[in-house]
Design an enzyme around this catalytic site. Structure first.
Site, PDB file in Angstrom:
ATOM      1  N   HIS A  69      23.216 -18.411  -0.358  1.00  0.00           N
ATOM      2  CA  HIS A  69      23.875 -17.101  -0.417  1.00  0.00           C
ATOM      3  C   HIS A  69      22.991 -16.134  -1.204  1.00  0.00           C
ATOM      4  O   HIS A  69      22.394 -16.519  -2.218  1.00  0.00           O
ATOM      5  CB  HIS A  69      25.240 -17.242  -1.108  1.00  0.00           C
ATOM      6  CG  HIS A  69      25.949 -15.936  -1.328  1.00  0.00           C
ATOM      7  ND1 HIS A  69      26.119 -15.392  -2.580  1.00  0.00           N
ATOM      8  CD2 HIS A  69      26.524 -15.069  -0.455  1.00  0.00           C
ATOM      9  CE1 HIS A  69      26.791 -14.258  -2.474  1.00  0.00           C
ATOM     10  NE2 HIS A  69      27.045 -14.038  -1.195  1.00  0.00           N
ATOM     11  N   ASN A  70      22.903 -14.878  -0.749  1.00  0.00           N
ATOM     12  CA  ASN A  70      22.058 -13.888  -1.428  1.00  0.00           C
ATOM     13  C   ASN A  70      20.692 -14.485  -1.775  1.00  0.00           C
ATOM     14  O   ASN A  70      20.236 -14.433  -2.912  1.00  0.00           O
ATOM     15  CB  ASN A  70      22.742 -13.378  -2.698  1.00  0.00           C
ATOM     16  CG  ASN A  70      23.903 -12.452  -2.404  1.00  0.00           C
ATOM     17  OD1 ASN A  70      24.102 -12.028  -1.267  1.00  0.00           O
ATOM     18  ND2 ASN A  70      24.689 -12.139  -3.410  1.00  0.00           N
ATOM     19  N   GLU A 129      20.229 -15.902   3.761  1.00  0.00           N
ATOM     20  CA  GLU A 129      20.948 -14.649   3.978  1.00  0.00           C
ATOM     21  C   GLU A 129      20.023 -13.450   3.807  1.00  0.00           C
ATOM     22  O   GLU A 129      19.219 -13.399   2.872  1.00  0.00           O
ATOM     23  CB  GLU A 129      22.125 -14.537   2.996  1.00  0.00           C
ATOM     24  CG  GLU A 129      22.978 -13.309   3.243  1.00  0.00           C
ATOM     25  CD  GLU A 129      24.166 -13.203   2.306  1.00  0.00           C
ATOM     26  OE1 GLU A 129      25.071 -12.399   2.613  1.00  0.00           O
ATOM     27  OE2 GLU A 129      24.192 -13.899   1.283  1.00  0.00           O
ATOM     28  N   ASP A 137      20.475  -9.301   3.594  1.00  0.00           N
ATOM     29  CA  ASP A 137      21.267  -8.069   3.559  1.00  0.00           C
ATOM     30  C   ASP A 137      20.316  -6.913   3.845  1.00  0.00           C
ATOM     31  O   ASP A 137      19.528  -6.523   2.971  1.00  0.00           O
ATOM     32  CB  ASP A 137      21.918  -7.876   2.185  1.00  0.00           C
ATOM     33  CG  ASP A 137      23.095  -8.815   1.971  1.00  0.00           C
ATOM     34  OD1 ASP A 137      23.373  -9.603   2.882  1.00  0.00           O
ATOM     35  OD2 ASP A 137      23.706  -8.762   0.898  1.00  0.00           O
ATOM     36  N   HIS A 154      20.824  -6.244  -2.593  1.00  0.00           N
ATOM     37  CA  HIS A 154      22.278  -6.360  -2.689  1.00  0.00           C
ATOM     38  C   HIS A 154      22.859  -4.957  -2.786  1.00  0.00           C
ATOM     39  O   HIS A 154      22.742  -4.297  -3.817  1.00  0.00           O
ATOM     40  CB  HIS A 154      22.664  -7.207  -3.908  1.00  0.00           C
ATOM     41  CG  HIS A 154      24.042  -7.777  -3.819  1.00  0.00           C
ATOM     42  ND1 HIS A 154      25.051  -7.414  -4.661  1.00  0.00           N
ATOM     43  CD2 HIS A 154      24.590  -8.685  -2.957  1.00  0.00           C
ATOM     44  CE1 HIS A 154      26.163  -8.074  -4.349  1.00  0.00           C
ATOM     45  NE2 HIS A 154      25.901  -8.848  -3.320  1.00  0.00           N
ATOM     46  N   GLU A 159      23.233  -9.648   7.481  1.00  0.00           N
ATOM     47  CA  GLU A 159      24.257  -8.643   7.210  1.00  0.00           C
ATOM     48  C   GLU A 159      23.606  -7.287   7.412  1.00  0.00           C
ATOM     49  O   GLU A 159      22.738  -6.881   6.639  1.00  0.00           O
ATOM     50  CB  GLU A 159      24.810  -8.803   5.790  1.00  0.00           C
ATOM     51  CG  GLU A 159      26.000  -7.899   5.550  1.00  0.00           C
ATOM     52  CD  GLU A 159      26.749  -8.232   4.275  1.00  0.00           C
ATOM     53  OE1 GLU A 159      27.275  -7.300   3.657  1.00  0.00           O
ATOM     54  OE2 GLU A 159      26.806  -9.420   3.916  1.00  0.00           O
ATOM     55  N   SER A 198      32.736 -15.858   8.969  1.00  0.00           N
ATOM     56  CA  SER A 198      32.384 -15.968   7.553  1.00  0.00           C
ATOM     57  C   SER A 198      33.626 -15.745   6.707  1.00  0.00           C
ATOM     58  O   SER A 198      34.332 -14.740   6.883  1.00  0.00           O
ATOM     59  CB  SER A 198      31.308 -14.941   7.180  1.00  0.00           C
ATOM     60  OG  SER A 198      30.074 -15.263   7.774  1.00  0.00           O
TER      61      SER A 198
END
Length: 767
Positions: free
Chosen positions: A325-326, A355, A357, A370, A404, A525
């Site tokens: 994640h991230n 991931e 973003d 982020h 994302e 998700s």
């Protein structure tokens, strides 16, 4: 080694002595290492504006490098342990070089050193190409030597490093005072009378000092293993030699290795026996027997599972998938630094789902960070290059890019262009089989990169609107929600849409809706709270859903410090992509590492049969449940070896005890502990403790954890080290447990010696 002579490592000293006896002529690598001992100048590069001259010198024992500022005489320097050198990247392999633009040095001068515990590599520019080549080859040689050390070599190296650290006056020998201080540091609580007696015995030169050779003999005396001696004598002959047929008998009877043959026993003797005379006679001494038990062959983790052993031809939905994640963050989610290096580290750990973003950047360059926070930004293109270069080094099975998307159509088109041009044939852009009605398998997708994201309807021929959940907006600080996670419409680029084939993002509206209105191409998700609620309220429905469609779980937005949730409840209902913050060293990421030790650390672990078919309910389990497989695991903790002091207790000798726990479905959770051994972290023994028996209903979802604690009468007990292993990966018999930190760093040579028996209550056999 002479007491005032030049320092060398114990290994290199023995090799040099042998070579001198044979009139040895130094090789090219010997001359290179000698030149590295004299040192060389490099330019250290952090950015286009930050470049500093450094003098780097290899230590004479070839175990560390001194990095000094500007001049050789500078007192300001950094010491780099060669053991912590995890990778040597030649030329422009690190992301830093691509960002230097016109100021980029020639590639033949550049290399980067990846160092354990450092967020970014040490990027160096040599003065000349020959200098760069010399240091690259020399460091590669030293790195390979340390990685390939046998058990004897590892033990000798550890002894040498502690000897060197204790030698405060650099005399190449230890005084009685220095030896006693070292023993105290090693948790060896012995009376002065005991130490004086043995020091006198091994001080052959009679100068009240111990040379390295003398100290090694002394150390061998105090590390003698009576529990292994008893086991060895059970099988050896009258001359205290272990014959091949008796080694076979031990491995079959005590270790459960039923496929061992006489030929294999001879190979083990050849590999582990240190005495050349014993080796030539094809027998094993107690030292060879000890090295065998300390090796992967004698590890509590079944050494056969260090390779891919599972069926990799099932649909993707049938596997647990190592997920981050991230991934771009190195620290917290509000102000932390974003780094391409974080992707490389995750991929090198076997992570298969990372991931991204993505947001609009300057100059038509999409960026990753982020959103709604002050985290730093990195280029989307740099991340995709890292995926191309590092995606399949640790595992050949597919990498999933969890995208994302917050970009404009223009920059989405740029993203699609970057994906296609950078990844080329690695990017999956069409179904494996157009006639399929289920997800393809990891085997079918080997070497492929899949994009998880939104996809336009098939009938759409141009850009169009889709519904998108803004996960990045779900951020809380000090309990106050800064941006409410929202479901909004965004315009999606047709070019980017076509990069999404199987993991098509779809909002989760319940299990009935998914079954009626979605298919195997889709993925939902869920944040940890929603997933936890479903796992508790509708466990069987969740299991059934995960049998045919992918689900990704991610941490809730309030975890701004990048903490993690416990992944167990999600695994227990078959969730495949349980994403954790890999940048955080905690017990949750440690448990995740234990999950993916299995199957050769390939990042894909086949779910057990109870999760692949039927209506398994991990919450309401009874002995009559169809999926129940009652199994007993009996653990006897025998001894521990060279336990370190906890980080916050460097003074006292520790009082260790061992907690053994089972994690899995709630019905199987249990824990037992040994007695406390006072004032002995060096070689404590639990000979009077009874075996611990753990009865499990669903062993295929269970983990066994060994945790060594230091009893503190004045405060809370401290963690010394731990090791967690999936029950399906446990090897039976007399086994060593090699302890680690929560950050998955080995505490070599700290181990537990245990005996394990596994019995399936239905069949009456072990694994």
């Amino acid at each position: 080694m002479g007491k005032r002579g030049r320092k060398t490592s114990p290994e290199s000293e023995q090799v040099s002595f042998t070579k001198r006896q044979q009139g040895y002529i130094p090789t090219e690598i010997d001359m290179a290492l000698s030149e590295m001992e004299d040192g060389a100048y490099f330019v250290k590069v952090k950015s286009s504006r930050w470049r500093k001259t450094r003098h780097i010198q290899l230590s004479r024992d070839h175990l560390s490098m001194h990095v000094r500022h500007q001049s050789c005489g500078s007192k300001k320097h950094k010491l780099i342990d060669i053991k912590k050198l995890t990778e040597i990247r030649v030329g422009y392999q690190s992301p830093i070089w691509e960002n230097l633009g016109r100021k980029l040095p020639p590639s033949e001068l550049c290399f980067s050193l990846v160092i354990e515990d450092e967020n970014n590599p040490l990027n160096l520019v040599a003065v000349t190409p020959p200098s760069a080549q010399l240091w690259i080859k020399g460091l590669q040689h030293l790195n390979a030597n340390l990685e390939n050390l046998d058990m004897k070599g590892q033990q000798l190296l550890w002894t040498w490093e502690h000897f060197k650290a204790a030698d405060k006056d650099n005399s190449n020998s230890l005084s009685v005072k220095e030896v006693k201080k070292l023993l105290d540091k090693l948790n060896f609580a012995a009376t002065s009378k005991y130490v004086d007696k043995h020091l006198q015995e091994f001080d052959k030169s009679g100068d009240s000092h111990l040379s390295f050779e003398e100290f090694t003999d002394f150390f061998k005396k105090i590390t003698w293993r009576p529990e292994i001696e008893r086991l060895y004598k059970k099988y050896c002959d009258a001359d205290l030699k272990l014959q091949p047929k008796e080694l076979v008998r031990f491995l079959q009877n005590d270790q459960g290795m039923n496929d061992v043959t006489n030929k294999m026993a001879l190979e083990l003797i050849d590999k582990f026996e240190p005495d050349e005379e014993f080796q030539s006679k094809k027998v094993m001494s107690i030292y060879g027997f000890t090295y065998l038990l300390m090796s992967p062959v004698g590890d509590v983790f079944n050494h056969k599972h260090r390779q891919v052993v599972m069926d990799m031809t099932q649909p993707l939905s049938s596997y647990f998938i190592a997920s981050s994640h991230n991934t771009y963050l190195t620290h917290d989610q509000l102000f932390g630094k974003s780094s391409v290096e974080a992707y490389i580290r995750a991929l090198e750990k076997g992570c298969r789902c990372v991931e991204l973003d993505a947001w609009d950047g300057d100059d038509d360059e999409p960026i990753i960070y982020h959103g709604y926070t002050l985290t730093s930004k990195i280029k989307f293109a740099d991340v995709i290059e890292a995926v191309r270069d590092y995606g399949f080094k640790a595992s050949s099975y597919p990498v999933i890019l969890s995208l994302e998307n917050h970009c404009s159509v223009q920059q989405q088109n740029k993203m699609a262009e970057i994906l296609k041009n950078t990844l080329g044939s690695k990017l999956l852009t069409a179904p494996v089989d157009p006639q399929e009605n289920t997800l393809p398998s990891p085997e079918q997708l080997k070497g492929k990169v899949l994009v998880k994201g939104k996809r336009l309807p098939k009938e759409s021929e141009s850009d169009g609107e889709v519904s998108e959940e803004d996960e990045a907006a779900d951020v809380e600080e000090n309990g106050v929600k800064k941006h409410q996670k929202s479901k909004k419409n965004i315009k999606l680029s047709r070019a980017l849409s076509e990069c999404v084939v199987y993991a098509v993002s779809r909002h989760f509206n319940g299990f009935a809706d998914a079954e009626a209105r979605s298919d195997f191409h889709h993925i939902s998700s869920l944040n940890e709270d929603k997933a936890e609620g479903l796992a508790k309220s509708k466990p069987s429905d969740f299991v059934k859903h995960n049998q045919w469609q992918l689900v990704r779980i991610y941490p809730k937005g309030s975890r701004t410090n990048s903490s993690n949730y416990n992944p167990l409840s999600n695994w227990n209902v078959g969730c495949q992509i349980v994403a954790l913050n890999y940048q955080t060293e905690d017990e949750e990421t440690y448990l995740n590492q234990a999950r993916f030790r299995s199957n050769g650390e390939a990042g894909y672990v086949l779910k057990p049969p109870c999760l692949l078919e039927g209506n398994f309910d991990p919450i309401n389990i009874t002995k009559e449940s169809a999926a129940v497989d009652p199994t007993s695991v009996k653990v006897t903790v025998i001894s521990a070896q060279q336990l370190p002091k906890p980080p916050n207790n460097e003074n006292d000798v520790i009082d260790p005890y061992v907690v053994v726990s089972v994690f899995g479905v709630d019905a199987d959770r249990q824990s037992q502990k040994t007695s406390v051994i006072e004032d002995n972290g060096f070689n404590p023994m639990w000979m009077n403790d009874q075996p611990m028996e753990f009865n499990m209903l669903v062993p295929s979802l269970a983990f066994l954890e060994f945790k060594v604690m230091d009893k503190d009468s004045k405060g809370s007990n401290d963690l010394v080290g731990l090791y967690t292993v999936a029950v399906q990966d446990i090897a039976q018999g007399y086994r060593h447990v090699h302890l680690e930190t929560k950050g998955i760093k080995k505490l070599t040579p700290a181990t537990l010696f245990v005996h394990i028996e596994i019995e399936n209550k239905l069949s009456g056999t072990g694994f």
